[in-house]
Design a protein around this motif. Sequence first.
Motif, PDB file in Angstrom:
ATOM      1  N   ILE A  83      27.152  12.606   6.486  1.00 33.84           N
ATOM      2  CA  ILE A  83      27.270  11.258   5.900  1.00 33.84           C
ATOM      3  C   ILE A  83      28.631  11.190   5.210  1.00 33.84           C
ATOM      4  O   ILE A  83      28.933  12.026   4.348  1.00 33.84           O
TER       5      ILE A  83
ATOM      6  N   LEU B 235      20.210  13.405  10.488  1.00 32.57           N
ATOM      7  CA  LEU B 235      21.680  13.307  10.458  1.00 32.57           C
ATOM      8  C   LEU B 235      22.357  14.671  10.309  1.00 32.57           C
ATOM      9  O   LEU B 235      21.774  15.630   9.814  1.00 32.57           O
TER      10      LEU B 235
ATOM     11  N   ILE C  44      15.692   9.185   7.618  1.00 27.32           N
ATOM     12  CA  ILE C  44      17.023   8.978   8.216  1.00 27.32           C
ATOM     13  C   ILE C  44      17.867  10.244   8.076  1.00 27.32           C
ATOM     14  O   ILE C  44      18.454  10.740   9.036  1.00 27.32           O
ATOM     15  N   VAL C  45      17.887  10.770   6.853  1.00 25.12           N
ATOM     16  CA  VAL C  45      18.747  11.920   6.540  1.00 25.12           C
ATOM     17  C   VAL C  45      18.339  13.172   7.309  1.00 25.12           C
ATOM     18  O   VAL C  45      19.195  13.963   7.724  1.00 25.12           O
TER      19      VAL C  45
ATOM     20  N   LEU D  22      24.187  21.070   2.550  1.00 24.22           N
ATOM     21  CA  LEU D  22      24.028  20.138   1.422  1.00 24.22           C
ATOM     22  C   LEU D  22      23.145  18.952   1.825  1.00 24.22           C
ATOM     23  O   LEU D  22      22.353  18.453   1.015  1.00 24.22           O
ATOM     24  N   LEU D  23      23.264  18.539   3.078  1.00 24.69           N
ATOM     25  CA  LEU D  23      22.445  17.424   3.571  1.00 24.69           C
ATOM     26  C   LEU D  23      20.960  17.831   3.609  1.00 24.69           C
ATOM     27  O   LEU D  23      20.081  17.051   3.244  1.00 24.69           O
TER      28      LEU D  23
ATOM     29  N   VAL E 194      31.824   9.731  -0.718  1.00 24.01           N
ATOM     30  CA  VAL E 194      30.649  10.574  -0.438  1.00 24.01           C
ATOM     31  C   VAL E 194      30.903  11.355   0.845  1.00 24.01           C
ATOM     32  O   VAL E 194      31.211  10.772   1.882  1.00 24.01           O
ATOM     33  N   THR E 195      30.805  12.658   0.745  1.00 26.96           N
ATOM     34  CA  THR E 195      30.883  13.539   1.919  1.00 26.96           C
ATOM     35  C   THR E 195      29.738  14.531   1.807  1.00 26.96           C
ATOM     36  O   THR E 195      29.741  15.388   0.932  1.00 26.96           O
ATOM     37  N   ILE E 196      28.754  14.364   2.665  1.00 30.18           N
ATOM     38  CA  ILE E 196      27.617  15.281   2.638  1.00 30.18           C
ATOM     39  C   ILE E 196      27.317  15.709   4.062  1.00 30.18           C
ATOM     40  O   ILE E 196      27.042  14.867   4.922  1.00 30.18           O
TER      41      ILE E 196
ATOM     42  N   PHE F  74      15.278  17.026  -1.831  1.00 27.75           N
ATOM     43  CA  PHE F  74      15.177  16.447  -3.167  1.00 27.75           C
ATOM     44  C   PHE F  74      14.764  14.974  -3.152  1.00 27.75           C
ATOM     45  O   PHE F  74      14.542  14.397  -4.211  1.00 27.75           O
ATOM     46  N   LEU F  75      14.714  14.364  -1.964  1.00 30.20           N
ATOM     47  CA  LEU F  75      14.284  12.965  -1.903  1.00 30.20           C
ATOM     48  C   LEU F  75      12.770  12.903  -2.066  1.00 30.20           C
ATOM     49  O   LEU F  75      12.039  13.677  -1.443  1.00 30.20           O
TER      50      LEU F  75
ATOM     51  N   GLU G 285      12.858   6.178  -0.849  1.00 31.63           N
ATOM     52  CA  GLU G 285      13.364   7.544  -0.690  1.00 31.63           C
ATOM     53  C   GLU G 285      12.727   8.228   0.514  1.00 31.63           C
ATOM     54  O   GLU G 285      13.351   9.059   1.168  1.00 31.63           O
TER      55      GLU G 285
ATOM     56  N   ILE H 262      19.617  20.126   1.711  1.00 35.68           N
ATOM     57  CA  ILE H 262      19.176  20.238   0.309  1.00 35.68           C
ATOM     58  C   ILE H 262      18.851  18.846  -0.231  1.00 35.68           C
ATOM     59  O   ILE H 262      17.819  18.643  -0.870  1.00 35.68           O
ATOM     60  N   ALA H 263      19.740  17.883   0.065  1.00 30.12           N
ATOM     61  CA  ALA H 263      19.529  16.508  -0.418  1.00 30.12           C
ATOM     62  C   ALA H 263      18.211  15.958   0.117  1.00 30.12           C
ATOM     63  O   ALA H 263      17.451  15.309  -0.614  1.00 30.12           O
TER      64      ALA H 263
ATOM     65  N   ALA I  29      14.618   6.975   3.398  1.00 30.28           N
ATOM     66  CA  ALA I  29      15.935   7.631   3.380  1.00 30.28           C
ATOM     67  C   ALA I  29      15.816   9.064   3.889  1.00 30.28           C
ATOM     68  O   ALA I  29      16.666   9.537   4.636  1.00 30.28           O
TER      69      ALA I  29
END
Lengths: 174, 97
Positions: A73, A70, A66-67, A45-46, A39-41, A52-53, A60, A48-49, A63
């Motif tokens: 990841i 960051l 946390i994300v 992209l991070l 996993v490389t984010i 989507f959580l 989620e 965007i992710a 998460a």
Amino acid sequence: MRKLILALATLVLAAPVWAQRINLDFPGLEEKARETVDVTIDGDLLKIAAKFLDGRNPDESAARDIVSKLEGIYVRSYTFSKEGEYDRSIVTRVREQLGPNWKKIVRVTSRTRENVEIYVDARGDGKTVRGLVIIASEPRELTLVNLVGPVDIDKLASLEGQFGIPRMSVKERQ
Amino acid sequence: MDIESDLKRALRRERPPAGFADRVLARLDEPRSAPRPRWRAVAAGILLTAVVGGWAARQEIHRREGEKAREEVLLALHIAGAKMRAAQEHVREIGSH
């Protein structure tokens, strides 16, 4: 001249992020492994992710908290068919990349279970964690985790459940 | 009434009015008129379909990328959390002895 100053300023500002980013890629590991998680984010992209959580799902939502802080990841996890299939010196090579800002917070060594080492980058006031590295090794498994950016360790450890992780995320060799 | 003579009269050769050939040739030289509005509507419809279709395809790609990134983030955090909990439990066990 202004361009040069701007480039130097960018380098100086980006340097702490580079310092937190650890090289987790070692040639030959994936080929030997029976299962691989890679996993490389980072960057956009991070972000965007994070969008989507699902904020209504407690796991989620945690998460996402946390994300959202960051910057990157990076996870590499390898499962091998037999013991001793990976070079144990990889653990040392990861450890050697950690500069003086990195502090070891936990080291668990076990003859029967996995060995786990957790390091945090506690630069600045020394209270804020700016990065995290986890090295977990077993005879048949090696897991390397690098989180870049502010990390809430308690929140990370409290994440429960499987999150409905799809099986397809794991590359399996026949 | 004689049908044959009536037909002959109706179908007899007549000379065209004066200037007919010139008028026909002049019309041929005129620039072509603009496409009919019906074709414009069809073209606009095709363009609109292409634009909307392209936008929808882009949205779908974006959604798939987002879903994949979400799954990877959850997997990464699950692995990191599990390793941290394993270390914590081990430390707790040692502390309780």
